[in-house]
Design an enzyme around this catalytic site. Structure first.
Site, PDB file in Angstrom:
ATOM      1  N   TYR A  68       0.832  -1.206   0.000  1.00 26.48           N
ATOM      2  CA  TYR A  68       0.000   0.000   0.000  1.00 26.48           C
ATOM      3  C   TYR A  68       0.868   1.259   0.000  1.00 26.48           C
ATOM      4  O   TYR A  68       0.597   2.216  -0.733  1.00 26.48           O
ATOM      5  CB  TYR A  68      -0.925   0.007   1.218  1.00 26.48           C
ATOM      6  CG  TYR A  68      -1.948   1.119   1.141  1.00 26.48           C
ATOM      7  CD1 TYR A  68      -3.205   0.886   0.584  1.00 26.48           C
ATOM      8  CD2 TYR A  68      -1.656   2.408   1.593  1.00 26.48           C
ATOM      9  CE1 TYR A  68      -4.135   1.903   0.484  1.00 26.48           C
ATOM     10  CE2 TYR A  68      -2.582   3.430   1.501  1.00 26.48           C
ATOM     11  CZ  TYR A  68      -3.821   3.178   0.951  1.00 26.48           C
ATOM     12  OH  TYR A  68      -4.740   4.179   0.841  1.00 26.48           O
ATOM     13  N   PHE A 123      -6.837  19.371 -25.181  1.00 30.02           N
ATOM     14  CA  PHE A 123      -7.595  18.133 -25.397  1.00 30.02           C
ATOM     15  C   PHE A 123      -8.947  18.231 -24.664  1.00 30.02           C
ATOM     16  O   PHE A 123      -9.079  18.966 -23.695  1.00 30.02           O
ATOM     17  CB  PHE A 123      -6.785  16.923 -24.897  1.00 30.02           C
ATOM     18  CG  PHE A 123      -7.505  15.626 -25.134  1.00 30.02           C
ATOM     19  CD1 PHE A 123      -7.712  15.158 -26.425  1.00 30.02           C
ATOM     20  CD2 PHE A 123      -8.009  14.887 -24.076  1.00 30.02           C
ATOM     21  CE1 PHE A 123      -8.408  13.978 -26.640  1.00 30.02           C
ATOM     22  CE2 PHE A 123      -8.696  13.697 -24.294  1.00 30.02           C
ATOM     23  CZ  PHE A 123      -8.902  13.244 -25.575  1.00 30.02           C
ATOM     24  N   ASP A 124      -9.933  17.443 -25.125  1.00 28.11           N
ATOM     25  CA  ASP A 124     -11.314  17.541 -24.583  1.00 28.11           C
ATOM     26  C   ASP A 124     -11.392  17.457 -23.067  1.00 28.11           C
ATOM     27  O   ASP A 124     -12.105  18.229 -22.435  1.00 28.11           O
ATOM     28  CB  ASP A 124     -12.220  16.416 -25.115  1.00 28.11           C
ATOM     29  CG  ASP A 124     -12.010  16.176 -26.584  1.00 28.11           C
ATOM     30  OD1 ASP A 124     -11.818  17.156 -27.299  1.00 28.11           O
ATOM     31  OD2 ASP A 124     -12.037  15.008 -26.986  1.00 28.11           O
ATOM     32  N   ASP A 169       1.099  19.018 -21.456  1.00 27.85           N
ATOM     33  CA  ASP A 169       0.240  17.839 -21.548  1.00 27.85           C
ATOM     34  C   ASP A 169       1.013  16.885 -22.457  1.00 27.85           C
ATOM     35  O   ASP A 169       1.094  17.082 -23.661  1.00 27.85           O
ATOM     36  CB  ASP A 169      -1.122  18.211 -22.139  1.00 27.85           C
ATOM     37  CG  ASP A 169      -2.002  16.996 -22.393  1.00 27.85           C
ATOM     38  OD1 ASP A 169      -1.504  15.861 -22.270  1.00 27.85           O
ATOM     39  OD2 ASP A 169      -3.183  17.177 -22.731  1.00 27.85           O
ATOM     40  N   ALA A 200       1.052  13.492 -23.277  1.00 25.26           N
ATOM     41  CA  ALA A 200       0.612  12.151 -23.666  1.00 25.26           C
ATOM     42  C   ALA A 200       1.495  11.529 -24.756  1.00 25.26           C
ATOM     43  O   ALA A 200       1.822  10.351 -24.707  1.00 25.26           O
ATOM     44  CB  ALA A 200      -0.846  12.200 -24.132  1.00 25.26           C
ATOM     45  N   LYS A 211      -0.660   6.330 -23.782  1.00 28.06           N
ATOM     46  CA  LYS A 211      -0.140   6.609 -25.119  1.00 28.06           C
ATOM     47  C   LYS A 211       1.354   6.270 -25.123  1.00 28.06           C
ATOM     48  O   LYS A 211       1.727   5.119 -25.282  1.00 28.06           O
ATOM     49  CB  LYS A 211      -0.374   8.074 -25.500  1.00 28.06           C
ATOM     50  CG  LYS A 211      -1.810   8.379 -25.905  1.00 28.06           C
ATOM     51  CD  LYS A 211      -2.700   8.622 -24.739  1.00 28.06           C
ATOM     52  CE  LYS A 211      -4.026   9.239 -25.112  1.00 28.06           C
ATOM     53  NZ  LYS A 211      -4.901   9.351 -23.944  1.00 28.06           N
ATOM     54  N   HIS A 213     -20.730  12.884 -27.637  1.00 26.67           N
ATOM     55  CA  HIS A 213     -19.980  12.039 -28.564  1.00 26.67           C
ATOM     56  C   HIS A 213     -20.099  10.540 -28.288  1.00 26.67           C
ATOM     57  O   HIS A 213     -20.292   9.738 -29.187  1.00 26.67           O
ATOM     58  CB  HIS A 213     -18.507  12.470 -28.448  1.00 26.67           C
ATOM     59  CG  HIS A 213     -17.635  12.073 -29.587  1.00 26.67           C
ATOM     60  ND1 HIS A 213     -16.421  11.476 -29.407  1.00 26.67           N
ATOM     61  CD2 HIS A 213     -17.798  12.195 -30.921  1.00 26.67           C
ATOM     62  CE1 HIS A 213     -15.871  11.256 -30.593  1.00 26.67           C
ATOM     63  NE2 HIS A 213     -16.673  11.676 -31.507  1.00 26.67           N
TER      64      HIS A 213
HETATM   65  N1  F0G Z   1      -4.290  14.709 -23.219  1.00 26.45           N
HETATM   66  C1  F0G Z   1      -4.259  14.313 -24.503  1.00 26.45           C
HETATM   67  C2  F0G Z   1      -3.458  15.090 -25.493  1.00 26.45           C
HETATM   68  C3  F0G Z   1      -4.985  13.174 -24.885  1.00 26.45           C
HETATM   69  O1  F0G Z   1      -4.954  12.783 -26.157  1.00 26.45           O
HETATM   70  C4  F0G Z   1      -5.720  12.463 -23.908  1.00 26.45           C
HETATM   71  C5  F0G Z   1      -6.499  11.275 -24.263  1.00 26.45           C
HETATM   72  C6  F0G Z   1      -5.710  12.923 -22.581  1.00 26.45           C
HETATM   73  C7  F0G Z   1      -4.983  14.064 -22.277  1.00 26.45           C
HETATM   74  C8  F0G Z   1      -6.476  12.246 -21.490  1.00 26.45           C
HETATM   75  O2  F0G Z   1      -5.851  11.072 -21.122  1.00 26.45           O
HETATM   76  O3  F0G Z   1      -7.467   9.250 -21.734  1.00 26.45           O
HETATM   77  O4  F0G Z   1      -5.566   8.844 -20.153  1.00 26.45           O
HETATM   78  O5  F0G Z   1      -7.491  10.214 -19.448  1.00 26.45           O
HETATM   79  N2  F0G Z   1      -6.758  10.946 -25.457  1.00 26.45           N
HETATM   80  C9  F0G Z   1      -7.421   9.736 -25.924  1.00 26.45           C
HETATM   81  C10 F0G Z   1      -7.595   9.793 -27.404  1.00 26.45           C
HETATM   82  C11 F0G Z   1      -8.655   9.358 -25.181  1.00 26.45           C
HETATM   83  O6  F0G Z   1      -8.278   8.890 -27.948  1.00 26.45           O
HETATM   84  O7  F0G Z   1      -7.058  10.691 -28.050  1.00 26.45           O
HETATM   85  P1  F0G Z   1      -6.648   9.779 -20.577  1.00 26.45           P
END
Ligand code: F0G
Length: 457
Positions: free
Chosen positions: A72, A124-125, A214, A216, A257, A449
């Site tokens: 833990y 990102f969204d 960010d 990823a 990613k 979506h």
């Molecule tokens: N930032 C970027 C640039 C991303 O592409 C994503 C996720 C996230 C943050 C969020 O990360 O999914 O681990 O919570 N992108 C995926 C996509 C879902 O299909 O492009 P997460």
């Protein structure tokens, strides 16, 4: 004769996939309300819905999983992950989270407040969601050229320095930090140059603002710097990675990613106050600080994945495959966001299906057509994803309307890519006959979506 290029790995374990018939797909698609998120994975032949969490782990990663420490508190797997991240990025403090959006949630709980403005390049969204959910504004300062899909630029993900400076001088008090997404997913997996990062950092220093990456797809971004930016050809990916992160104060990471794990994420930073501020939220939302939402075995697999995916050969194999798909589409004259990005090809639906009115969602229509053609699942990054304007409730038709074909890491061979390209060509060749799209039968008030229900017209 010069030997041709080949993958930098061989295959040790396989997973069967199944083709289907067109009548089967017609029925499945109808039952899924013409929304590919509602399909079962066994109804899909080649799955390009995302490159997130869908990669194949290496033998080293699987071996590392067996050594996971599930304690833990104070697990060795955490210290293994922490030291790998410290070595790669130079950031001292590390907080694991269960995925990227969780890292955003934890850090932004500390950093983002009502009325704030967070400038960046095509947030990102989920990033935008975590900002807007806190009644703050995500201000997009991406270069205008990114909106022209046919323009070839080496670093089409860049921040427009003038727009950023404008924002900083106008809203200095309301900006807690600047965010830079590497690579820029929304603009098509397009990279950000080292020169651009340097200019952002200089500007940020002038206004005393921290910079958050960010990250990823940071390793893919480093690959593009090595192969496209002057002065970097002889540097290793690890050297370039270190240099990139030296221009930031912290990072949020979706490890699904470029960490090549199926689940995981983290925050890393050199700022003591960010670490102290985020810590409590990690414990509250994710878990204790030495696991924060991840299993010990997954932290071990991630440490190995980060190390492997910051090696040139691994990245070259991946990005050449994305470029191979682009080359095929060039052969068939199918328009996409140029040049090919790091993780996906974004097909320009408004140019592929010009007869489908925008009110009938061309990119979603193309997504459906490609699935019906060959069981290939892409993903709409267009008008449905863009949602409605929160005030007027009108559909937002201002952006690009794209079909994203995201390529999972180390999963498909170029033969699969040939099938994808041929299927898209078949749809493209009968584009004159595709004149109607879809209409929305039901939608959620926010983030429609994933659950939207559609009817074919
Ligand atoms: N930032 C970027 C640039 C991303 O592409 C994503 C996720 C996230 C943050 C969020 O990360 O999914 O681990 O919570 N992108 C995926 C996509 C879902 O299909 O492009 P997460």
């Amino acid at each position: 004769m010069e030997l041709p290029f080949a993958e930098s790995w061989k295959i040790k374990m396989v997973e069967p996939i199944r083709k289907s018939t067109r009548p089967e797909r017609e029925l499945w698609m109808k039952n899924a309300h013409y929304n590919v998120f509602q399909l079962k994975s066994e109804q899909v032949y080649i799955d390009l819905i995302t490159d997130s969490g869908t990669g194949a782990m290496s033998d080293r990663q699987w071996a590392a999983m067996m050594m996971g420490d599930e304690s833990y508190a104070g697990a060795s797997s955490f210290f293994n992950l922490q030291s790998t991240i410290q070595k790669l990025t130079g950031f001292e403090y590390v907080i694991p989270t269960h995925q990227g959006r969780a890292a955003e949630n934890v850090l932004f709980s500390y950093l983002v407040h009502e009325g704030d403005i967070i400038p960046g390049n095509s947030h990102f969204d989920t990033t935008k969601g975590h900002i807007e959910g806190r009644k703050a504004t995500a201000l997009d300062c991406t270069i205008d050229e990114a909106r022209n899909t046919q323009l070839e630029l080496p670093f089409k993900g860049n921040v427009d320095i003038k727009k950023l400076e404008n924002a900083l001088s106008k809203h200095q008090e309301r900006i807690p930090f600047i965010i830079v997404t590497i690579t820029n997913n929304t603009a098509g997996g397009q990279p950000v140059s080292m020169e651009n990062m340097r200019q952002i950092k200089e500007l940020a220093n002038r206004y005393r603002k921290p910079v958050l990456f960010d990250s990823a797809r940071f390793a893919e971004n480093a690959y593009f710097i090595k192969t496209r930016e002057k002065g970097y050809a002889d540097k290793s990916i690890k050297e370039i990675t270190k240099e990139m992160f030296a221009l930031a104060d912290g990072m949020t990471m979706s490890a699904k990613k470029d960490g090549i794990v199926n689940m995981g994420g983290f925050i890393a930073t050199r700022l003591h106050n960010w670490y102290e501020g985020a810590k409590g939220y990690c414990v509250q939302f994710e878990g204790y600080l030495t696991y924060g939402g991840m299993n010990g075995r997954d932290m071990n697999a991630l440490a190995t994945g980060l190390d492997e995916n910051t090696e040139f050969d691994n990245l070259e194999t991946r990005i050449r495959q994305v470029q191979y798909l682009a080359q095929k589409l060039d052969e068939y004259n199918i328009p996409y966001q140029r040049p090919a990005g790091g993780h996906a090809i974004f097909v320009d639906a408004s140019q592929v299906l010009p007869l489908v009115p925008k009110e009938e969602f061309p990119a979603q229509t193309l997504t459906i057509e490609l699935y019906l053609e060959a069981g290939i699942r892409g993903c709409e990054i267009g008008y449905i994803l863009a949602d409605r304007d929160p005030v007027t409730r009108e559909n937002r038709f201002g952006g690009l309307d794209l079909l994203r074909l995201a390529i999972p890491r180390r999963v498909y061979t170029d033969n699969h890519i040939n099938v994808v390209a041929a299927a898209l060509k078949n749809v493209f060749e009968r584009r004159e006959t595709i004149t109607r799209g879809v209409r929305i039968a039901w939608e959620a008030p926010l983030m429609r979506h994933f659950t939207v229900q559609l009817e074919r017209l």
